[in-house]
Design a protein around this motif. Sequence first.
Motif, PDB file in Angstrom:
ATOM      1  N   ARG A  25       0.885  -1.336   0.116  1.00  0.00           N
ATOM      2  CA  ARG A  25       0.021   0.081  -0.115  1.00  0.00           C
ATOM      3  C   ARG A  25       1.028   1.282   0.075  1.00  0.00           C
ATOM      4  NH1 ARG A  25       0.610  -1.200   5.168  1.00  0.00           N
ATOM      5  NH2 ARG A  25       0.622   0.323   6.859  1.00  0.00           N
ATOM      6  N   LEU A  26       0.284   2.317  -0.673  1.00  0.00           N
ATOM      7  CA  LEU A  26       0.944   3.595  -0.604  1.00  0.00           C
ATOM      8  C   LEU A  26       0.735   4.548   0.573  1.00  0.00           C
ATOM      9  CD1 LEU A  26       2.826   5.215  -2.450  1.00  0.00           C
ATOM     10  CD2 LEU A  26       0.897   6.148  -3.888  1.00  0.00           C
ATOM     11  N   PHE A  27      -0.413   4.403   0.808  1.00  0.00           N
ATOM     12  CA  PHE A  27      -0.780   5.359   1.968  1.00  0.00           C
ATOM     13  C   PHE A  27      -1.246   4.619   3.274  1.00  0.00           C
ATOM     14  CE2 PHE A  27      -2.409   7.133  -2.173  1.00  0.00           C
ATOM     15  CZ  PHE A  27      -1.806   8.291  -2.093  1.00  0.00           C
ATOM     16  N   ALA A  28      -0.841   5.589   4.483  1.00  0.00           N
ATOM     17  CA  ALA A  28      -0.954   4.958   5.641  1.00  0.00           C
ATOM     18  C   ALA A  28      -2.112   5.896   6.147  1.00  0.00           C
ATOM     19  CB  ALA A  28       0.078   5.092   6.602  1.00  0.00           C
ATOM     20  N   GLY A  29      -3.293   5.508   6.224  1.00  0.00           N
ATOM     21  CA  GLY A  29      -4.330   6.266   6.315  1.00  0.00           C
ATOM     22  C   GLY A  29      -5.118   6.790   5.015  1.00  0.00           C
ATOM     23  N   LEU A  30      -5.610   8.243   5.008  1.00  0.00           N
ATOM     24  CA  LEU A  30      -6.334   8.813   3.973  1.00  0.00           C
ATOM     25  C   LEU A  30      -5.344   9.341   2.958  1.00  0.00           C
ATOM     26  CD1 LEU A  30      -9.315   9.061   3.324  1.00  0.00           C
ATOM     27  CD2 LEU A  30      -9.130  10.965   4.484  1.00  0.00           C
ATOM     28  N   LEU A  31      -4.438  10.289   3.634  1.00  0.00           N
ATOM     29  CA  LEU A  31      -3.464  10.934   2.474  1.00  0.00           C
ATOM     30  C   LEU A  31      -2.067  10.852   2.729  1.00  0.00           C
ATOM     31  CD1 LEU A  31      -5.538  14.155   1.999  1.00  0.00           C
ATOM     32  CD2 LEU A  31      -5.288  12.387   0.372  1.00  0.00           C
ATOM     33  N   GLN A  32      -1.824  10.213   4.064  1.00  0.00           N
ATOM     34  CA  GLN A  32      -0.385  10.102   4.453  1.00  0.00           C
ATOM     35  C   GLN A  32       0.418   8.900   3.764  1.00  0.00           C
ATOM     36  OE1 GLN A  32       0.158   9.505   8.715  1.00  0.00           O
ATOM     37  NE2 GLN A  32       2.284   9.608   8.501  1.00  0.00           N
ATOM     38  N   VAL A  33       1.323   9.348   3.084  1.00  0.00           N
ATOM     39  CA  VAL A  33       2.255   8.244   2.510  1.00  0.00           C
ATOM     40  C   VAL A  33       2.936   7.335   3.473  1.00  0.00           C
ATOM     41  CG1 VAL A  33       4.118   8.045   0.678  1.00  0.00           C
ATOM     42  CG2 VAL A  33       2.560   9.636   0.338  1.00  0.00           C
ATOM     43  N   VAL A  34       3.255   6.005   3.218  1.00  0.00           N
ATOM     44  CA  VAL A  34       3.939   5.185   4.209  1.00  0.00           C
ATOM     45  C   VAL A  34       5.528   5.527   4.189  1.00  0.00           C
ATOM     46  CG1 VAL A  34       2.264   3.310   4.159  1.00  0.00           C
ATOM     47  CG2 VAL A  34       3.927   3.359   2.521  1.00  0.00           C
ATOM     48  N   GLU A  35       6.322   5.235   5.036  1.00  0.00           N
ATOM     49  CA  GLU A  35       7.540   5.528   4.956  1.00  0.00           C
ATOM     50  C   GLU A  35       8.200   4.471   4.166  1.00  0.00           C
ATOM     51  OE1 GLU A  35       9.530   6.101   8.605  1.00  0.00           O
ATOM     52  OE2 GLU A  35       8.201   7.681   9.350  1.00  0.00           O
ATOM     53  N   ARG A  36       8.132   3.252   4.169  1.00  0.00           N
ATOM     54  CA  ARG A  36       8.488   2.026   3.543  1.00  0.00           C
ATOM     55  C   ARG A  36       7.443   1.182   3.087  1.00  0.00           C
ATOM     56  NH1 ARG A  36      13.745   0.760   2.954  1.00  0.00           N
ATOM     57  NH2 ARG A  36      14.421   2.485   4.585  1.00  0.00           N
ATOM     58  N   CYS A  37       7.467   0.776   1.867  1.00  0.00           N
ATOM     59  CA  CYS A  37       6.632  -0.347   1.197  1.00  0.00           C
ATOM     60  C   CYS A  37       6.525  -1.664   2.085  1.00  0.00           C
ATOM     61  CB  CYS A  37       6.867  -0.682  -0.087  1.00  0.00           C
ATOM     62  SG  CYS A  37       5.764  -2.140  -0.842  1.00  0.00           S
ATOM     63  N   ALA A  95     -12.928  15.863  -3.167  1.00  0.00           N
ATOM     64  CA  ALA A  95     -11.709  16.555  -3.255  1.00  0.00           C
ATOM     65  C   ALA A  95     -10.716  15.538  -2.236  1.00  0.00           C
ATOM     66  CB  ALA A  95     -11.975  17.853  -2.144  1.00  0.00           C
ATOM     67  N   VAL A  96     -11.195  14.915  -1.395  1.00  0.00           N
ATOM     68  CA  VAL A  96     -10.171  13.924  -0.897  1.00  0.00           C
ATOM     69  C   VAL A  96     -10.041  12.497  -1.661  1.00  0.00           C
ATOM     70  CG1 VAL A  96     -10.088  12.172   1.025  1.00  0.00           C
ATOM     71  CG2 VAL A  96     -11.011  14.207   1.557  1.00  0.00           C
ATOM     72  N   TRP A  97     -11.005  12.380  -2.280  1.00  0.00           N
ATOM     73  CA  TRP A  97     -10.788  11.253  -3.588  1.00  0.00           C
ATOM     74  C   TRP A  97      -9.619  11.671  -4.705  1.00  0.00           C
ATOM     75  CZ3 TRP A  97     -11.905  10.708  -8.804  1.00  0.00           C
ATOM     76  CH2 TRP A  97     -11.745   9.439  -9.311  1.00  0.00           C
ATOM     77  N   LEU A  98      -9.774  12.956  -5.179  1.00  0.00           N
ATOM     78  CA  LEU A  98      -9.047  13.396  -6.124  1.00  0.00           C
ATOM     79  C   LEU A  98      -7.565  13.633  -5.493  1.00  0.00           C
ATOM     80  CD1 LEU A  98     -11.263  15.693  -8.284  1.00  0.00           C
ATOM     81  CD2 LEU A  98     -10.073  13.727  -8.971  1.00  0.00           C
ATOM     82  N   LEU A  99      -7.468  14.251  -4.296  1.00  0.00           N
ATOM     83  CA  LEU A  99      -6.086  14.494  -3.622  1.00  0.00           C
ATOM     84  C   LEU A  99      -5.558  13.238  -3.671  1.00  0.00           C
ATOM     85  CD1 LEU A  99      -6.707  16.977  -0.949  1.00  0.00           C
ATOM     86  CD2 LEU A  99      -5.246  17.387  -2.772  1.00  0.00           C
ATOM     87  N   ARG A 100      -6.158  12.029  -3.113  1.00  0.00           N
ATOM     88  CA  ARG A 100      -5.496  10.632  -2.946  1.00  0.00           C
ATOM     89  C   ARG A 100      -4.890  10.357  -4.473  1.00  0.00           C
ATOM     90  NH1 ARG A 100      -5.549   6.588   0.784  1.00  0.00           N
ATOM     91  NH2 ARG A 100      -5.581   4.432  -0.064  1.00  0.00           N
ATOM     92  N   LEU A 101      -6.032  10.368  -5.600  1.00  0.00           N
ATOM     93  CA  LEU A 101      -5.386   9.825  -6.886  1.00  0.00           C
ATOM     94  C   LEU A 101      -4.351  10.704  -7.443  1.00  0.00           C
ATOM     95  CD1 LEU A 101      -6.415   8.118  -8.814  1.00  0.00           C
ATOM     96  CD2 LEU A 101      -7.748  10.034  -9.806  1.00  0.00           C
ATOM     97  N   LEU A 102      -4.269  11.955  -7.330  1.00  0.00           N
ATOM     98  CA  LEU A 102      -3.147  12.951  -7.800  1.00  0.00           C
ATOM     99  C   LEU A 102      -1.823  12.634  -6.913  1.00  0.00           C
ATOM    100  CD1 LEU A 102      -5.180  15.999  -8.883  1.00  0.00           C
ATOM    101  CD2 LEU A 102      -4.360  14.133 -10.324  1.00  0.00           C
ATOM    102  N   LYS A 103      -2.188  12.418  -5.808  1.00  0.00           N
ATOM    103  CA  LYS A 103      -0.746  12.431  -5.000  1.00  0.00           C
ATOM    104  C   LYS A 103      -0.190  10.942  -5.468  1.00  0.00           C
ATOM    105  CE  LYS A 103       0.931  13.005  -0.232  1.00  0.00           C
ATOM    106  NZ  LYS A 103       0.242  13.495   1.142  1.00  0.00           N
ATOM    107  N   GLY A 104      -1.043  10.001  -5.493  1.00  0.00           N
ATOM    108  CA  GLY A 104      -0.349   8.489  -5.987  1.00  0.00           C
ATOM    109  C   GLY A 104       0.166   8.693  -7.332  1.00  0.00           C
ATOM    110  N   LEU A 105      -0.433   9.440  -8.157  1.00  0.00           N
ATOM    111  CA  LEU A 105       0.166   9.540  -9.630  1.00  0.00           C
ATOM    112  C   LEU A 105       1.452  10.367  -9.485  1.00  0.00           C
ATOM    113  CD1 LEU A 105      -0.554   9.062 -12.507  1.00  0.00           C
ATOM    114  CD2 LEU A 105      -1.702  11.409 -12.586  1.00  0.00           C
ATOM    115  N   LEU A 106       1.427  11.527  -8.847  1.00  0.00           N
ATOM    116  CA  LEU A 106       2.849  12.179  -8.781  1.00  0.00           C
ATOM    117  C   LEU A 106       4.147  11.253  -8.346  1.00  0.00           C
ATOM    118  CD1 LEU A 106       1.616  15.853  -8.086  1.00  0.00           C
ATOM    119  CD2 LEU A 106       2.383  14.753 -10.314  1.00  0.00           C
TER     120      LEU A 106
END
Length: 120
Positions: A25-37, A95-106
């Motif tokens: 997983r890429l996210f730990a929670g809603l928008l926070q990126v995990v430190e390590r896969c 907004a939350v869904w798009l933030l998560r999607l765009l953050k993952g894409l970038l």
Amino acid sequence: MSDWPRQSPAEVALRGACPRCGRGRLFAGLLQVVERCPECGLDLRGHDAGDGPAVFVILGLGTVIMILVFWVEFRYEPPWWLHVLLWGPLTVGLAVWLLRLLKGLLIALQYRHRSTALDE
């Protein structure tokens, strides 16, 4: 050259998966990126999307929502409380869904183009 299969940035973003292995997983929670896969151990601390996703969401979603608000207002003239019930939750949810999607894409694009030094 990496032994990991090349992941599609769009698919990684849609699933919220690790850009290297595609399983973790890429996210730990809603928008926070995990430190390590948790699957492949990719260090994701250096992968930062910055303010890019927020700018796109504010400008893009804000424009679309306001066009819809005005269209509904002039077409149907609903009471103000109906606008609040309709547009408030819709705007926050999208907004939350798009933030998560765009953050993952970038982040996936950063990994693909090796713009961070912490990927091993």
